[in-house]
Design a protein around this motif. Structure first.
Motif, short mmCIF file in Angstrom:
data_model
loop_
_atom_site.label_atom_id
_atom_site.label_comp_id
_atom_site.label_asym_id
_atom_site.label_seq_id
_atom_site.Cartn_x
_atom_site.Cartn_y
_atom_site.Cartn_z
N ALA A 69 0.82 -1.22 0.00
CA ALA A 69 0.00 0.00 0.00
C ALA A 69 0.85 1.27 0.00
CB ALA A 69 -0.93 0.00 1.22
N ARG A 70 2.18 1.09 -0.18
CA ARG A 70 3.12 2.21 -0.25
C ARG A 70 3.18 3.01 1.06
NH1 ARG A 70 4.79 2.95 -5.28
NH2 ARG A 70 5.30 5.16 -5.02
N ARG A 71 3.11 2.30 2.15
CA ARG A 71 3.32 2.90 3.47
C ARG A 71 4.75 2.56 3.89
NH1 ARG A 71 -0.33 6.63 3.82
NH2 ARG A 71 0.04 6.74 6.07
N TRP A 72 5.59 3.57 4.01
CA TRP A 72 7.03 3.35 4.13
C TRP A 72 7.60 3.63 5.51
CZ3 TRP A 72 7.83 0.50 0.25
CH2 TRP A 72 7.26 0.76 -0.99
N ALA A 73 6.77 3.78 6.54
CA ALA A 73 7.29 3.98 7.89
C ALA A 73 8.23 2.82 8.24
CB ALA A 73 6.16 4.06 8.91
N PRO A 74 9.39 3.10 8.84
CA PRO A 74 10.29 2.01 9.24
C PRO A 74 9.58 1.03 10.17
CG PRO A 74 11.39 4.13 9.45
CD PRO A 74 9.95 4.42 9.17
N VAL A 75 9.83 -0.26 9.97
CA VAL A 75 9.21 -1.31 10.78
C VAL A 75 10.29 -2.07 11.54
CG1 VAL A 75 7.95 -3.50 10.72
CG2 VAL A 75 7.20 -1.58 9.29
N LEU A 76 10.15 -2.10 12.87
CA LEU A 76 10.99 -2.92 13.73
C LEU A 76 10.16 -4.11 14.18
CD1 LEU A 76 13.43 -3.63 15.46
CD2 LEU A 76 12.66 -1.94 17.15
N MET A 77 10.51 -5.29 13.72
CA MET A 77 9.73 -6.48 14.02
C MET A 77 10.24 -7.15 15.28
SD MET A 77 8.69 -9.49 11.29
CE MET A 77 7.65 -8.38 10.32
N LEU A 78 9.32 -7.57 16.16
CA LEU A 78 9.65 -8.26 17.40
C LEU A 78 9.11 -9.68 17.36
CD1 LEU A 78 8.58 -5.53 20.01
CD2 LEU A 78 10.83 -5.83 18.98
N SER A 79 9.86 -10.61 17.92
CA SER A 79 9.35 -11.97 17.97
C SER A 79 10.11 -12.80 18.99
CB SER A 79 9.45 -12.65 16.61
OG SER A 79 9.02 -14.00 16.68
#
Length: 229
Positions: A69-79
């Motif tokens: 969807a062209r949303r470019w906010a940086p993503v920090l993934m947790l798991s």
């Protein structure tokens, strides 16, 4: 700076929110994958902290949909799943960083600051330029749905061109980004590989998208807006 925390474990979500607020961030919290997609599509967040295991859809799918969807906010993934395969998959679907649980809040905070410094510029997972489609993670390329059989260096050259659509790229710039220091500026290796690439991406399809700009370099011509895959 506004941060979205996507975490379905109530205690963890509360701790993240409290710590980030103390760091000076404005923080929104959601606990469901589908709600996360909606929220991140409606609000221009500076960063998203995204748990992997979520109700609705998981973090992989959340990230994939946001990038589509062209949303470019940086993503920090947790798991809590720290396997290499999970980390690789998370980064390949568009996450910018991956942190395994349990983690130090100081490290989380430092990673957030680093990601925010990089900004929210466009960085599609799959490149698509006027019918040319290239997936760096999957190592596949195609023209109008027809698979292209590229050597590793041809693939790297095409990727560099597709990351700069419509720009004139000098031979020196191409050498610096696609080859190593074993080659110097007097080598004609760039011209040779441009010719190889044209035989595979242009001539069989009756097009001439890869242009020579006399005295300047090469350009991948663009006639329509560039879209991510």
């Amino acid at each position: 700076m506004r941060v979205l925390v996507v975490e379905d474990e109530t205690r963890t979500a509360a701790l993240l929110r409290r710590g980030l607020v103390e760091e000076g961030f404005a923080v929104d919290v959601v606990a469901d994958g589908l709600e996360a997609v909606w929220q991140a599509s409606e609000v221009a967040y500076d960063l998203i902290v995204l748990d992997l295991m979520l109700p609705g859809i998981d973090g992989f799918e959340v990230c994939r949909r946001l990038r589509a969807a062209r949303r470019w906010a940086p993503v920090l993934m947790l798991s809590a799943r720290g396997e290499v395969t999970d980390r690789v998959r998370g980064l390949d679907v568009g996450a910018d960083d991956y942190l395994a649980k349990p983690f130090s809040f100081d490290e989380l905070s430092a990673r957030i600051r680093a990601l925010i410094r990089r900004g929210s510029h466009e960085r599609p997972v799959v490149l698509d330029v006027d019918g040319l489609r290239l997936d760096p993670a999957g190592r596949t390329a195609s023209r109008d749905g027809t698979a292209l059989d590229l050597s590793p260096k041809e693939f790297a050259l095409l990727e560099y061109l597709m990351r700069h659509p419509g720009e004139v790229l000098s031979r020196t710039a191409i050498l610096e980004h696609v080859w190593d220091f074993a080659y110097d500026g007097t080598s004609n290796v760039v011209d040779q590989y441009i010719a190889y690439l044209r035989r595979k991406i242009d001539r069989p399809f009756g097009t001439s998208q890869l242009e020579t700009v006399r005295g300047a370099g090469y350009r991948l011509r663009v006639t329509t807006s560039v879209q991510p895959g």
